[in-house]
Write a protein that holds these residues in place. Structure first.
Motif, mmCIF file in Angstrom:
data_model
loop_
_atom_site.group_PDB
_atom_site.id
_atom_site.type_symbol
_atom_site.label_atom_id
_atom_site.label_comp_id
_atom_site.label_asym_id
_atom_site.label_seq_id
_atom_site.Cartn_x
_atom_site.Cartn_y
_atom_site.Cartn_z
ATOM 1 N N PHE A 160 13.253 0.469 -4.274
ATOM 2 C CA PHE A 160 13.755 1.164 -2.948
ATOM 3 C C PHE A 160 12.531 1.682 -2.035
ATOM 4 C CE2 PHE A 160 17.312 1.086 -5.411
ATOM 5 C CZ PHE A 160 18.433 0.267 -4.572
ATOM 6 N N LEU A 161 12.632 1.428 -0.576
ATOM 7 C CA LEU A 161 11.509 2.135 0.144
ATOM 8 C C LEU A 161 12.143 2.451 1.589
ATOM 9 C CD1 LEU A 161 10.590 -0.807 2.222
ATOM 10 C CD2 LEU A 161 9.965 -1.667 0.197
ATOM 11 N N THR A 162 11.143 2.972 2.501
ATOM 12 C CA THR A 162 11.743 3.304 3.738
ATOM 13 C C THR A 162 10.273 2.499 4.540
ATOM 14 O OG1 THR A 162 10.586 5.246 3.941
ATOM 15 C CG2 THR A 162 12.875 5.171 3.464
ATOM 16 N N LEU A 163 10.935 1.890 5.852
ATOM 17 C CA LEU A 163 10.007 1.283 6.656
ATOM 18 C C LEU A 163 10.227 2.127 8.175
ATOM 19 C CD1 LEU A 163 11.263 -2.274 6.221
ATOM 20 C CD2 LEU A 163 9.177 -1.176 5.076
ATOM 21 N N THR A 164 9.143 2.744 8.901
ATOM 22 C CA THR A 164 9.254 3.417 10.166
ATOM 23 C C THR A 164 8.294 2.715 10.925
ATOM 24 O OG1 THR A 164 9.298 5.557 8.876
ATOM 25 C CG2 THR A 164 8.883 5.730 11.192
ATOM 26 N N LEU A 165 9.132 2.494 12.231
ATOM 27 C CA LEU A 165 8.228 2.002 13.305
ATOM 28 C C LEU A 165 8.648 2.790 14.376
ATOM 29 C CD1 LEU A 165 10.149 -1.387 12.669
ATOM 30 C CD2 LEU A 165 7.577 -1.651 12.848
ATOM 31 N N ASN A 170 -0.955 -0.164 -4.804
ATOM 32 C CA ASN A 170 -0.213 1.028 -5.130
ATOM 33 C C ASN A 170 1.286 0.942 -4.652
ATOM 34 O OD1 ASN A 170 -2.207 2.423 -6.252
ATOM 35 N ND2 ASN A 170 -2.372 3.737 -4.354
ATOM 36 N N ILE A 171 1.765 0.161 -3.518
ATOM 37 C CA ILE A 171 2.856 -0.336 -3.022
ATOM 38 C C ILE A 171 3.365 -1.217 -4.124
ATOM 39 C CG2 ILE A 171 4.083 -1.491 -1.430
ATOM 40 C CD1 ILE A 171 2.333 -0.661 0.745
ATOM 41 N N LEU A 172 2.939 -2.397 -4.558
ATOM 42 C CA LEU A 172 3.428 -3.123 -5.322
ATOM 43 C C LEU A 172 3.714 -2.334 -7.011
ATOM 44 C CD1 LEU A 172 4.354 -5.985 -6.002
ATOM 45 C CD2 LEU A 172 1.929 -6.540 -6.695
ATOM 46 N N VAL A 197 4.176 -1.249 10.690
ATOM 47 C CA VAL A 197 5.148 -0.477 10.307
ATOM 48 C C VAL A 197 4.606 0.343 9.008
ATOM 49 C CG1 VAL A 197 5.434 -2.484 8.568
ATOM 50 C CG2 VAL A 197 7.435 -1.038 8.947
ATOM 51 N N TYR A 198 5.108 1.444 8.923
ATOM 52 C CA TYR A 198 4.639 2.314 7.883
ATOM 53 C C TYR A 198 5.703 2.182 6.741
ATOM 54 C CZ TYR A 198 1.992 4.393 11.559
ATOM 55 O OH TYR A 198 1.233 4.531 12.818
ATOM 56 N N VAL A 199 5.175 1.650 5.536
ATOM 57 C CA VAL A 199 5.831 1.558 4.309
ATOM 58 C C VAL A 199 5.836 2.878 3.431
ATOM 59 C CG1 VAL A 199 6.187 -0.031 2.376
ATOM 60 C CG2 VAL A 199 5.397 -0.884 4.523
ATOM 61 N N ASN A 200 6.750 3.254 3.092
ATOM 62 C CA ASN A 200 6.921 4.478 2.318
ATOM 63 C C ASN A 200 7.683 4.120 0.716
ATOM 64 O OD1 ASN A 200 6.741 7.105 1.313
ATOM 65 N ND2 ASN A 200 8.641 7.770 2.094
ATOM 66 N N THR A 201 6.832 4.165 -0.045
ATOM 67 C CA THR A 201 7.078 4.044 -1.716
ATOM 68 C C THR A 201 7.151 5.271 -2.409
ATOM 69 O OG1 THR A 201 5.138 3.159 -2.442
ATOM 70 C CG2 THR A 201 6.837 1.537 -1.374
ATOM 71 N N ILE A 202 7.735 5.409 -3.566
ATOM 72 C CA ILE A 202 7.737 6.518 -4.196
ATOM 73 C C ILE A 202 7.073 6.430 -5.659
ATOM 74 C CG2 ILE A 202 8.895 8.419 -5.587
ATOM 75 C CD1 ILE A 202 9.260 8.474 -2.553
ATOM 76 N N SER A 203 6.030 6.927 -5.993
ATOM 77 C CA SER A 203 5.179 6.677 -7.239
ATOM 78 C C SER A 203 6.077 6.966 -8.588
ATOM 79 C CB SER A 203 4.157 7.478 -7.146
ATOM 80 O OG SER A 203 4.178 8.905 -7.447
ATOM 81 N N ARG A 204 5.713 6.956 -9.736
ATOM 82 C CA ARG A 204 6.239 7.324 -10.869
ATOM 83 C C ARG A 204 6.400 8.805 -11.104
ATOM 84 N NH1 ARG A 204 7.343 3.479 -14.769
ATOM 85 N NH2 ARG A 204 6.276 1.538 -14.548
ATOM 86 N N ILE A 232 2.243 6.420 1.703
ATOM 87 C CA ILE A 232 2.798 5.679 3.105
ATOM 88 C C ILE A 232 1.579 4.794 3.309
ATOM 89 C CG2 ILE A 232 3.033 6.016 5.300
ATOM 90 C CD1 ILE A 232 4.396 8.672 4.373
ATOM 91 N N GLN A 233 1.587 3.582 3.427
ATOM 92 C CA GLN A 233 0.573 2.881 4.051
ATOM 93 C C GLN A 233 1.226 1.801 5.234
ATOM 94 O OE1 GLN A 233 -0.922 0.098 0.906
ATOM 95 N NE2 GLN A 233 -2.092 -1.014 2.507
ATOM 96 N N SER A 234 0.228 1.895 6.154
ATOM 97 C CA SER A 234 0.488 0.973 7.521
ATOM 98 C C SER A 234 0.270 -0.483 7.346
ATOM 99 C CB SER A 234 0.016 1.458 8.552
ATOM 100 O OG SER A 234 -1.528 1.706 8.338
ATOM 101 N N LEU A 235 1.118 -1.389 7.599
ATOM 102 C CA LEU A 235 0.789 -2.827 7.413
ATOM 103 C C LEU A 235 1.310 -3.651 8.559
ATOM 104 C CD1 LEU A 235 2.455 -2.879 3.576
ATOM 105 C CD2 LEU A 235 0.077 -3.247 4.213
ATOM 106 N N LEU A 236 1.042 -4.808 8.599
ATOM 107 C CA LEU A 236 1.675 -5.739 9.484
ATOM 108 C C LEU A 236 2.859 -6.475 8.961
ATOM 109 C CD1 LEU A 236 -1.864 -7.815 10.313
ATOM 110 C CD2 LEU A 236 -0.876 -6.105 11.822
#
Length: 172
Positions: free
Chosen positions: A74-79, A64-66, A28-35, A41-45
Motif C-alpha cells: 500500500f502507498l499514497t500518491l500526491t499531486l 527503497n520504494i521497491l 507524483v510524490y510516492v509515499n511508502t512505509i519502511s519495515r 517519499i520520492q518524486s517520480l514521473l
C-alpha cells in the motif's frame, strides 16, 4: 478527456478538477512505509492507464520504494499545485492505492514509451538516469481512496454518491 475510476467496486467518472491532476505533466510524490514504519517519499514521473485513474511509474529494482512495496503493497500518491503567494489557494489530490509490481519486459517498455510520449526524452533520462531496462520494475496502482483539497478544505471522492446523483439527473 474523461477519466473513470473504480473506487472499492464503484465506477465513476472523475470530476474535471481531479482529472487535471491525473493528466498533468508533473511529478507524483510516492509515499511508502519502511519495515521500521518510517515514511519514504520520492518524486517520480508517471502515466495513467488510458481513460482510467490507474497511475503507473518505473522504479529501479534496487530502490527503497521497491523494498518497501515488497514488504507492504500500500502507498499514497500526491499531486499538487502550489500557489506562489497564497497558501489558501494550494490545491491537490491524494490517492491511497495498492501497488502491483511487474518485471515483465513488455510492461516496462510500454510504461517507458508512454513516459517518453508524455515528458520527452530529455526529462525521462534526466529523472530515470542511464539505466538498463532490465534494472527497472513497472508499478501500477489501484486506487481505493481519492481526496481532493483546495486551501484548508478537504473532500473525499465518493463514487457511490456521484453515481446516484447522475442517476437522479437522468430521471428528471
Amino acid at each position: 478527456m474523461r477519466v473513470k475510476c473504480d473506487l472499492n467496486g464503484e465506477w465513476c467518472e472523475l470530476p474535471e478538477y481531479i482529472t487535471e491532476f491525473i493528466l498533468a505533466k508533473s511529478l507524483v510524490y510516492v509515499n511508502t512505509i519502511s519495515r521500521e514504519n518510517y515514511p519514504i517519499i520520492q518524486s517520480l514521473l508517471f502515466v495513467n492507464e488510458h481513460e482510467k485513474c490507474t497511475l503507473r511509474f518505473l522504479v529501479n529494482s534496487k530502490s527503497n520504494i521497491l523494498v518497501n512495496l515488497n514488504h507492504n503493497p500500500f502507498l499514497t500518491l500526491t499531486l499538487d499545485k502550489t500557489h506562489p503567494s497564497n497558501p489558501l489557494r494550494h490545491e491537490g489530490i491524494m490517492i491511497e492505492a495498492k501497488a502491483h509490481l511487474t518485471s515483465s519486459a513488455n510492461d516496462i517498455q510500454l510504461c517507458y514509451n508512454e513516459l517518453l510520449d508524455k515528458y520527452g526524452v530529455e526529462i525521462v533520462t534526466k529523472i530515470l538516469g542511464a539505466v538498463e531496462m532490465d534494472e527497472l520494475i513497472a508499478i501500477g496502482t489501484i486506487p481505493n481512496k481519492i481526496v481532493h483539497w483546495k486551501g484548508p478544505f478537504f473532500q473525499k471522492l465518493d463514487c457511490s454518491k456521484r453515481k446516484r446523483k447522475s442517476a437522479n439527473l437522468t430521471k428528471g
